[in-house]
Scaffold this motif. Sequence first.
Motif, mmCIF file in Angstrom:
data_model
loop_
_atom_site.group_PDB
_atom_site.id
_atom_site.type_symbol
_atom_site.label_atom_id
_atom_site.label_comp_id
_atom_site.label_asym_id
_atom_site.label_seq_id
_atom_site.Cartn_x
_atom_site.Cartn_y
_atom_site.Cartn_z
ATOM 1 N N UNK A 127 0.848 -1.189 0.000
ATOM 2 C CA UNK A 127 0.000 0.000 0.000
ATOM 3 C C UNK A 127 0.884 1.240 0.000
ATOM 4 N N UNK A 128 0.544 2.198 -0.882
ATOM 5 C CA UNK A 128 1.366 3.396 -1.072
ATOM 6 C C UNK A 128 0.463 4.623 -1.121
ATOM 7 N N UNK A 129 0.955 5.727 -0.554
ATOM 8 C CA UNK A 129 0.273 7.017 -0.654
ATOM 9 C C UNK A 129 1.000 7.871 -1.681
ATOM 10 N N UNK A 130 0.276 8.413 -2.647
ATOM 11 C CA UNK A 130 0.854 9.322 -3.635
ATOM 12 C C UNK A 130 0.591 10.747 -3.182
ATOM 13 N N UNK A 131 1.658 11.574 -3.144
ATOM 14 C CA UNK A 131 1.562 12.941 -2.658
ATOM 15 C C UNK A 131 1.776 13.935 -3.792
ATOM 16 N N UNK A 132 1.190 15.140 -3.641
ATOM 17 C CA UNK A 132 1.438 16.191 -4.616
ATOM 18 C C UNK A 132 2.642 17.022 -4.161
ATOM 19 N N UNK A 133 2.887 18.152 -4.841
ATOM 20 C CA UNK A 133 4.078 18.960 -4.536
ATOM 21 C C UNK A 133 4.012 19.581 -3.146
ATOM 22 N N UNK A 134 2.807 19.681 -2.573
ATOM 23 C CA UNK A 134 2.648 20.258 -1.243
ATOM 24 C C UNK A 134 2.595 19.208 -0.151
ATOM 25 N N UNK A 135 2.787 17.942 -0.526
ATOM 26 C CA UNK A 135 2.779 16.868 0.453
ATOM 27 C C UNK A 135 1.395 16.355 0.805
ATOM 28 N N UNK A 136 0.367 16.772 0.081
ATOM 29 C CA UNK A 136 -0.995 16.312 0.340
ATOM 30 C C UNK A 136 -1.266 14.999 -0.397
ATOM 31 N N UNK A 137 -2.067 14.144 0.224
ATOM 32 C CA UNK A 137 -2.402 12.849 -0.372
ATOM 33 C C UNK A 137 -3.346 13.065 -1.550
ATOM 34 N N UNK A 138 -2.965 12.561 -2.708
ATOM 35 C CA UNK A 138 -3.808 12.681 -3.894
ATOM 36 C C UNK A 138 -4.340 11.330 -4.373
ATOM 37 N N UNK A 139 -3.706 10.243 -3.911
ATOM 38 C CA UNK A 139 -4.168 8.935 -4.366
ATOM 39 C C UNK A 139 -3.711 7.848 -3.412
ATOM 40 N N UNK A 140 -4.600 6.902 -3.161
ATOM 41 C CA UNK A 140 -4.266 5.715 -2.375
ATOM 42 C C UNK A 140 -4.060 4.558 -3.350
ATOM 43 N N UNK A 141 -2.921 3.885 -3.249
ATOM 44 C CA UNK A 141 -2.604 2.815 -4.193
ATOM 45 C C UNK A 141 -2.410 1.484 -3.468
ATOM 46 N N UNK A 142 -2.981 0.442 -4.045
ATOM 47 C CA UNK A 142 -2.766 -0.921 -3.561
ATOM 48 C C UNK A 142 -2.215 -1.734 -4.724
ATOM 49 N N UNK A 143 -1.119 -2.413 -4.512
ATOM 50 C CA UNK A 143 -0.479 -3.148 -5.610
ATOM 51 C C UNK A 143 -0.102 -4.540 -5.129
ATOM 52 N N UNK A 144 -0.459 -5.531 -5.934
ATOM 53 C CA UNK A 144 -0.097 -6.911 -5.642
ATOM 54 C C UNK A 144 1.259 -7.200 -6.261
ATOM 55 N N UNK A 145 2.222 -7.614 -5.457
ATOM 56 C CA UNK A 145 3.576 -7.874 -5.933
ATOM 57 C C UNK A 145 3.972 -9.309 -5.613
ATOM 58 N N UNK A 146 4.914 -9.820 -6.382
ATOM 59 C CA UNK A 146 5.403 -11.179 -6.153
ATOM 60 C C UNK A 146 6.705 -11.114 -5.360
ATOM 61 N N UNK A 147 7.096 -12.234 -4.787
ATOM 62 C CA UNK A 147 8.296 -12.304 -3.963
ATOM 63 C C UNK A 147 9.503 -12.617 -4.842
ATOM 64 N N UNK A 148 10.109 -11.556 -5.367
ATOM 65 C CA UNK A 148 11.278 -11.746 -6.212
ATOM 66 C C UNK A 148 12.467 -12.315 -5.472
ATOM 67 N N UNK A 149 12.475 -12.172 -4.133
ATOM 68 C CA UNK A 149 13.599 -12.697 -3.361
ATOM 69 C C UNK A 149 13.628 -14.218 -3.352
ATOM 70 N N UNK A 150 12.537 -14.826 -3.813
ATOM 71 C CA UNK A 150 12.487 -16.287 -3.862
ATOM 72 C C UNK A 150 12.839 -16.833 -5.243
ATOM 73 N N UNK A 151 13.142 -15.948 -6.187
ATOM 74 C CA UNK A 151 13.522 -16.395 -7.527
ATOM 75 C C UNK A 151 14.973 -16.874 -7.538
ATOM 76 N N UNK A 152 15.240 -17.827 -8.417
ATOM 77 C CA UNK A 152 16.587 -18.392 -8.563
ATOM 78 C C UNK A 152 17.183 -17.959 -9.892
ATOM 79 N N UNK A 153 18.385 -17.372 -9.833
ATOM 80 C CA UNK A 153 19.037 -16.921 -11.045
ATOM 81 C C UNK A 153 19.342 -18.094 -11.961
ATOM 82 N N UNK A 154 19.119 -17.906 -13.258
ATOM 83 C CA UNK A 154 19.344 -18.955 -14.234
ATOM 84 C C UNK A 154 18.161 -19.888 -14.411
ATOM 85 N N UNK A 155 17.204 -19.805 -13.486
ATOM 86 C CA UNK A 155 16.003 -20.640 -13.567
ATOM 87 C C UNK A 155 14.769 -19.763 -13.755
ATOM 88 N N UNK A 156 14.554 -18.844 -12.807
ATOM 89 C CA UNK A 156 13.391 -17.973 -12.843
ATOM 90 C C UNK A 156 13.665 -16.636 -13.521
#
Length: 305
Positions: free
Chosen positions: A4-33
Amino acid sequence: MWVYVLKLDTNGKIVRYKARWVVRGDRQNVGVDFHETFAPVCSYESIKLLLAIGAHFGFTIRQFDVKTAYLNGAIDTDLYVEQPHGFAEKGKEDWVCSLQKAVYGARQSARCWNNTFAAFLRAFGFTQSAMDPCVYFIKDGDRIVFLAIYVDDGLLEGNDPELLAHIERALNETFRCRSGPVDTFLGLRILRGNNGLSIDQGHYTRQVLRRFGMSDSNPVLTPADGIPTRPTIQEELDTTFPYASVIGCLNFLVRGTRLDIAFAVKTAAKFIQKHTGTHIKFVKRILRYLNGTLFLGICYLQGSG
């Protein structure tokens, strides 16, 4: 997982609430994933150069933001992930998803998106700059257009409003974008006037002062009043103050618009490993100076040399 992320304008006011689904890249294996992960971004020097060119020639300057940019890139390996929490299909909760797009969090997502966007620009007729891989241009007779991209934030400028509008339409048809006149780009507040434009980092400076408890400090007229010396063996080192973090923030300001503190910051950076109360006082003076010059920046005049 969800982020969850808050997007701010130039005055520091909240302009948008963001929710993003992300995957666990730390579990990927180099050369495989994943294999390659590097993806270039536009440099601050290029951004300032384009703004200076735009101000000098009176170009129309626009900015755009690609919505969920990474999802436009096709994933380049077979990846399987758990179903999003809260959206698992009933009766199949133990099933997994096969990724088709470069979801946020995957190691190669930035590279996949960059390759996708670069291919679109080349197909449209843009030429990639030899000096900065994230700066593109179109030169057609007297018409010229520049485009710079930093992950999903883009700067577009040129001397032909119709061509700019055509490019914006093409971008929005291919990717979902928000666009408009330039006002804030990569932390730079951009003010356009009849005689040019100015840029500053006042909002970021205020955040830095608040972070390190210097918002209510007394301003001073200069960033330094002397040069500190190296600590002697007898002097006690101070490790309680987040010295390195402050220097990192100040370096970011120097790279952007605050060239007036460059010498003081460079001097303070010499003592990151070994610093005493004297050096901390020196750094705090820089912060006090910034507190009195929050919106000091760079001005680019139209028609100037």
